[in-house]
Design a protein around this motif. Sequence first.
Motif, mmCIF file in Angstrom:
data_model
loop_
_atom_site.group_PDB
_atom_site.id
_atom_site.type_symbol
_atom_site.label_atom_id
_atom_site.label_comp_id
_atom_site.label_asym_id
_atom_site.label_seq_id
_atom_site.Cartn_x
_atom_site.Cartn_y
_atom_site.Cartn_z
ATOM 1 N N ALA A 256 0.823 -1.216 0.000
ATOM 2 C CA ALA A 256 0.000 0.000 0.000
ATOM 3 C C ALA A 256 0.857 1.267 0.000
ATOM 4 C CB ALA A 256 -0.935 -0.005 1.205
ATOM 5 N N ASP A 257 2.106 1.156 0.494
ATOM 6 C CA ASP A 257 2.962 2.348 0.502
ATOM 7 C C ASP A 257 3.516 2.630 -0.896
ATOM 8 O OD1 ASP A 257 2.605 2.684 3.214
ATOM 9 O OD2 ASP A 257 4.206 1.241 3.674
ATOM 10 N N ARG A 258 3.435 1.610 -1.738
ATOM 11 C CA ARG A 258 4.017 1.741 -3.077
ATOM 12 C C ARG A 258 2.949 2.073 -4.123
ATOM 13 N NH1 ARG A 258 5.159 -0.985 -7.565
ATOM 14 N NH2 ARG A 258 3.799 -2.755 -7.088
ATOM 15 N N LEU A 259 1.782 1.468 -3.931
ATOM 16 C CA LEU A 259 0.761 1.545 -4.966
ATOM 17 C C LEU A 259 -0.547 2.102 -4.406
ATOM 18 C CD1 LEU A 259 1.158 0.506 -7.861
ATOM 19 C CD2 LEU A 259 -0.003 -1.604 -7.181
ATOM 20 N N PRO A 260 -1.046 3.198 -4.977
ATOM 21 C CA PRO A 260 -2.305 3.757 -4.478
ATOM 22 C C PRO A 260 -3.455 2.755 -4.581
ATOM 23 C CG PRO A 260 -1.317 5.199 -6.113
ATOM 24 C CD PRO A 260 -0.498 3.948 -6.097
ATOM 25 N N ILE A 261 -4.431 2.945 -3.736
ATOM 26 C CA ILE A 261 -5.581 2.030 -3.697
ATOM 27 C C ILE A 261 -6.297 1.982 -5.059
ATOM 28 C CG2 ILE A 261 -7.147 3.793 -2.724
ATOM 29 C CD1 ILE A 261 -7.249 0.087 -1.754
ATOM 30 N N THR A 262 -6.281 3.080 -5.768
ATOM 31 C CA THR A 262 -6.916 3.115 -7.104
ATOM 32 C C THR A 262 -6.341 2.033 -8.000
ATOM 33 O OG1 THR A 262 -6.625 5.487 -6.820
ATOM 34 C CG2 THR A 262 -7.532 4.768 -8.922
ATOM 35 N N LYS B 237 -3.755 9.604 -19.736
ATOM 36 C CA LYS B 237 -2.566 10.258 -19.160
ATOM 37 C C LYS B 237 -2.047 9.457 -17.977
ATOM 38 C CE LYS B 237 -4.110 14.937 -20.225
ATOM 39 N NZ LYS B 237 -5.003 15.944 -19.641
ATOM 40 N N ASP B 238 -2.842 8.525 -17.493
ATOM 41 C CA ASP B 238 -2.440 7.769 -16.308
ATOM 42 C C ASP B 238 -1.641 6.539 -16.747
ATOM 43 O OD1 ASP B 238 -2.383 6.006 -14.072
ATOM 44 O OD2 ASP B 238 -4.045 7.133 -13.173
ATOM 45 N N ARG B 239 -0.335 6.654 -16.584
ATOM 46 C CA ARG B 239 0.569 5.603 -17.089
ATOM 47 C C ARG B 239 0.279 4.244 -16.477
ATOM 48 N NH1 ARG B 239 5.862 6.905 -18.453
ATOM 49 N NH2 ARG B 239 6.318 4.664 -18.357
ATOM 50 N N TYR B 240 0.061 4.231 -15.160
ATOM 51 C CA TYR B 240 -0.137 2.940 -14.496
ATOM 52 C C TYR B 240 -1.390 2.255 -15.026
ATOM 53 C CZ TYR B 240 -0.562 -0.825 -11.211
ATOM 54 O OH TYR B 240 -0.663 -2.089 -10.681
ATOM 55 N N LEU B 241 -2.487 3.018 -15.096
ATOM 56 C CA LEU B 241 -3.754 2.431 -15.552
ATOM 57 C C LEU B 241 -3.640 1.916 -16.979
ATOM 58 C CD1 LEU B 241 -6.620 4.741 -14.198
ATOM 59 C CD2 LEU B 241 -5.804 2.561 -13.286
ATOM 60 N N PRO C 182 -3.878 9.572 -7.203
ATOM 61 C CA PRO C 182 -3.687 10.141 -8.536
ATOM 62 C C PRO C 182 -4.882 11.004 -8.931
ATOM 63 C CG PRO C 182 -4.303 7.827 -8.708
ATOM 64 C CD PRO C 182 -4.355 8.194 -7.252
ATOM 65 N N ILE C 183 -4.918 12.197 -8.393
ATOM 66 C CA ILE C 183 -6.061 13.042 -8.752
ATOM 67 C C ILE C 183 -5.719 13.716 -10.084
ATOM 68 C CG2 ILE C 183 -7.746 14.722 -7.905
ATOM 69 C CD1 ILE C 183 -6.975 14.189 -5.145
ATOM 70 N N THR C 184 -5.956 13.008 -11.144
ATOM 71 C CA THR C 184 -5.671 13.317 -12.603
ATOM 72 C C THR C 184 -6.019 14.722 -12.848
ATOM 73 O OG1 THR C 184 -6.834 11.226 -12.963
ATOM 74 C CG2 THR C 184 -5.928 12.343 -14.894
#
Length: 296
Positions: free
Chosen positions: A44-50, A69-73, A242-244
Amino acid sequence: MAHRLYNFDFRPDDIVVMTYPKCGTTWMQEIIWGMTHLDELEEADRLPITYRTFFIDSDALYLLKDQMKDRYLMDRFHTLCPDGRPEQGVIMQSCSAQPPQPTKPRIIKTHFPLSLYRPDLLDKCKVVYVCRNPKDACVSYHHHCRLVNTYKFEGSFEAFAKAFMAGDVFYGKFWDHVAHAWQRRRHPNLRLVFYEDLQLDGLKQLEHLGSFLGLQLSQEQLQRVAEHASFSRMKGRDAQVPITLSSSTNGAVGGFFRKGITGDWRNVASAELDTVMEEWIREHAGSLGISFKYAL
Ligand code: PPS
């Protein structure tokens, strides 16, 4: 996206976190993720809950160009769905393609009410519905709409509260949303949790939730989950959200995890506005037979 959401193929082990916005969604997502990922809480410290869950309405809520624009998604989407077409729903397709994992169910967040899904949703999987008193939900929503670029709201709390009461905000009328869940609260696959009760009696609520989800969790494990999902720990991870999306200021003070308390409406609503809200609450809560706590 309406028909895609309506026909979304839920699996028997899915856990759906359903809420009207700002009622404790992220808190519940973190609790359930914690309960089902006790062996990797530090993730959880590495990856947001989203990114650890699936917010399936995103495909209907955000413009595709913003989602892209969200690279992870997008990486998750391309990995899970090599032949997928983004315009058919980035999150919904990613979620559908997520391989089943025996002890790690998909955790699906939605702000859409039960009425926008197939009537058999509750027969397919478990739904945890979190509700919060509408005054604090409204204060939190006003903050959110000033914080997040998607909304760009610049008006006062009073202006927002009037729109909120009229249902003239994203996700519409608070009472309609709550009513659909409240009416089905005795369904064995629906667990209705109050934000205020989570604050008052967190461990007990977690214990009930664990049993509802069919998890055998010791007191020590429940304590770890409570700590993992505590306001201070979650706020500590605020920068990850990540508030895009973010971050217009519009006077919004505090991040996504703003105060996390019950009763803040008293610091925000004027006596006149409160009288109007009280009337609105009486009119709707009375006929439903639901009551909220407005102070702890
Ligand atoms: S969203 O955007 O609709 O998904 O927002 P949501 O997560 O439903 O609600 C955000 C509010 O929940 C508060 N919050 C918490 N309160 C107590 N404890 C914990 N752990 C916690 N995590 C989130 C968050 O601060 C927002 O409420 P306000 O009143 O604005 O602080």
